[in-house]
Motif scaffolding. Structure first.
Motif, PDB file in Angstrom:
ATOM      1  N   ALA A  71       0.806  -1.216   0.000  1.00  0.00           N
ATOM      2  CA  ALA A  71       0.000   0.000   0.000  1.00  0.00           C
ATOM      3  C   ALA A  71       0.844   1.274   0.000  1.00  0.00           C
ATOM      4  CB  ALA A  71      -0.939  -0.001   1.207  1.00  0.00           C
ATOM      5  N   ARG A  72       2.144   1.140   0.219  1.00  0.00           N
ATOM      6  CA  ARG A  72       3.016   2.321   0.187  1.00  0.00           C
ATOM      7  C   ARG A  72       3.171   2.807  -1.245  1.00  0.00           C
ATOM      8  NH1 ARG A  72       7.091  -1.071   3.928  1.00  0.00           N
ATOM      9  NH2 ARG A  72       5.622  -1.246   5.676  1.00  0.00           N
ATOM     10  N   PRO A  73       3.349   4.096  -1.448  1.00  0.00           N
ATOM     11  CA  PRO A  73       3.515   4.588  -2.819  1.00  0.00           C
ATOM     12  C   PRO A  73       4.772   4.010  -3.463  1.00  0.00           C
ATOM     13  CG  PRO A  73       3.990   6.314  -1.202  1.00  0.00           C
ATOM     14  CD  PRO A  73       3.395   5.189  -0.449  1.00  0.00           C
ATOM     15  N   ASP A  74       4.679   3.762  -4.771  1.00  0.00           N
ATOM     16  CA  ASP A  74       5.861   3.283  -5.480  1.00  0.00           C
ATOM     17  C   ASP A  74       6.859   4.446  -5.600  1.00  0.00           C
ATOM     18  OD1 ASP A  74       5.728   4.542  -8.378  1.00  0.00           O
ATOM     19  OD2 ASP A  74       3.700   3.965  -7.807  1.00  0.00           O
ATOM     20  N   PRO A  75       8.123   4.148  -5.855  1.00  0.00           N
ATOM     21  CA  PRO A  75       9.146   5.200  -5.835  1.00  0.00           C
ATOM     22  C   PRO A  75       8.868   6.355  -6.800  1.00  0.00           C
ATOM     23  CG  PRO A  75      10.192   3.059  -5.761  1.00  0.00           C
ATOM     24  CD  PRO A  75       8.732   2.808  -5.981  1.00  0.00           C
ATOM     25  N   ALA A  76       8.360   6.065  -7.989  1.00  0.00           N
ATOM     26  CA  ALA A  76       8.097   7.142  -8.952  1.00  0.00           C
ATOM     27  C   ALA A  76       6.998   8.079  -8.442  1.00  0.00           C
ATOM     28  CB  ALA A  76       7.713   6.566 -10.311  1.00  0.00           C
ATOM     29  N   THR A  77       5.935   7.500  -7.893  1.00  0.00           N
ATOM     30  CA  THR A  77       4.852   8.312  -7.320  1.00  0.00           C
ATOM     31  C   THR A  77       5.353   9.115  -6.143  1.00  0.00           C
ATOM     32  OG1 THR A  77       3.235   6.648  -7.985  1.00  0.00           O
ATOM     33  CG2 THR A  77       2.550   8.203  -6.291  1.00  0.00           C
ATOM     34  N   LEU A  78       6.152   8.477  -5.298  1.00  0.00           N
ATOM     35  CA  LEU A  78       6.698   9.167  -4.132  1.00  0.00           C
ATOM     36  C   LEU A  78       7.551  10.358  -4.540  1.00  0.00           C
ATOM     37  CD1 LEU A  78       7.250   9.349  -1.106  1.00  0.00           C
ATOM     38  CD2 LEU A  78       9.035   7.630  -1.389  1.00  0.00           C
ATOM     39  N   ASP A  79       8.382  10.178  -5.548  1.00  0.00           N
ATOM     40  CA  ASP A  79       9.230  11.267  -6.050  1.00  0.00           C
ATOM     41  C   ASP A  79       8.386  12.439  -6.533  1.00  0.00           C
ATOM     42  OD1 ASP A  79      11.911  12.241  -6.622  1.00  0.00           O
ATOM     43  OD2 ASP A  79      11.377  12.014  -8.731  1.00  0.00           O
TER      44      ASP A  79
END
Length: 266
Positions: free
Chosen positions: A258-266
């Motif tokens: 459920a954590r955001p993927d790295p691209a979304t997080l960036d």
């Protein structure tokens, strides 16, 4: 007093620090005439060589394999590895790294919390380092303020990937001491589930929470109480994070998927 010389080239100076996987020294490179950081890799259990020589050999091989992978990264926010001193299977390797002189994020936070915008900038830098490491199959496993160093221009450098060489499912050594820092460890890692890069993102989120709030939301008086809190207690909403608040809470969800993927997080 005569200084100890490693590999006939690196003169050991002052000890800079140490953790679960060894000691770090300031050293002088007599060939290139520059200061470097020299990491003396050591197993978390000093008796490992005697009690489990097969595991000790495996640990040496993993340290060397992952150090070589890191050396190939050449990433601006991953500490640069200049050289590896491999003295054979009867000794642990030494890692020769760039010397970062601006102190750590832990030192910076001792002076007070960060504004959310500054924390977000630093978070993107550390995230870029993690993404590069994850792309070559390396998880950090110990993202915390002490392992983020600051260059003199303020840019951050992620260091101490050595913990990634230890993959014991319980995250415990034979002596019962923890590999990693319990207050920054993802819940699934405490439960013995390895292999998910999203676990590093939990640690990044907790580090940024501490950076902006000036306190750790789940730290308790003892290690066991802290572990129980990380496993079972809700992370309170941050009060100082502003628009960074929802990002932190999205990272600090107990379900890795459920954590955001790295691209979304960036």
């Amino acid at each position: 007093m005569r200084r100890r010389v490693i590999d006939g080239r690196f003169e050991l100076g002052e000890r800079l620090g140490g953790g679960g996987m060894g000691l770090v020294w300031r050293a002088w490179d007599t060939a290139l005439h520059r200061d470097v950081a020299l990491k003396e890799v050591r197993p978390p259990d000093p008796a490992m060589d005697e009690h489990d020589p097969a595991l000790a050999r495996e640990l040496r091989a993993r340290v060397l394999r992952e150090a070589r992978a890191l050396a190939r990264l050449n990433h601006p926010h991953v500490v640069t590895i200049h050289h590896i001193v491999d003295e054979g299977e009867d000794a642990y390797p030494w890692l020769v790294m760039e010397l970062v002189t601006g102190g750590s994020l832990q030192d910076r936070l001792a002076r007070g919390p960060m504004p959310p915008s500054e924390a977000a900038r630093l978070g993107r830098e550390v995230l870029s380092a993690l993404r590069a490491a994850h792309a070559v199959g390396i998880q950090h496993r110990d993202v915390k303020p002490a392992n983020v160093l600051l260059r003199s221009d303020g840019r951050s450098v992620l260091t101490d990937f050595g913990i990634a060489a230890v993959r014991e499912s319980s995250s415990l050594t034979a002596t019962g001491s923890f590999i990693g820092s319990p207050e920054y460890m993802a819940p699934e890692r405490i439960n013995g589930h390895e292999g998910d890069p999203a676990s590093d993102l939990w640690s990044l989120g907790m580090m940024l929470y501490v950076a902006v709030e000036g306190r750790h939301p789940l730290r308790r008086a003892t290690t066991l109480a802290t572990l129980a809190a990380v496993l079972n207690q809700a992370v309170p909403a941050p009060e100082r994070a502003g628009t960074l608040g929802p990002v932190l809470l999205a990272l600090l969800t107990r379900d890795p998927a459920a954590r955001p993927d790295p691209a979304t997080l960036d």
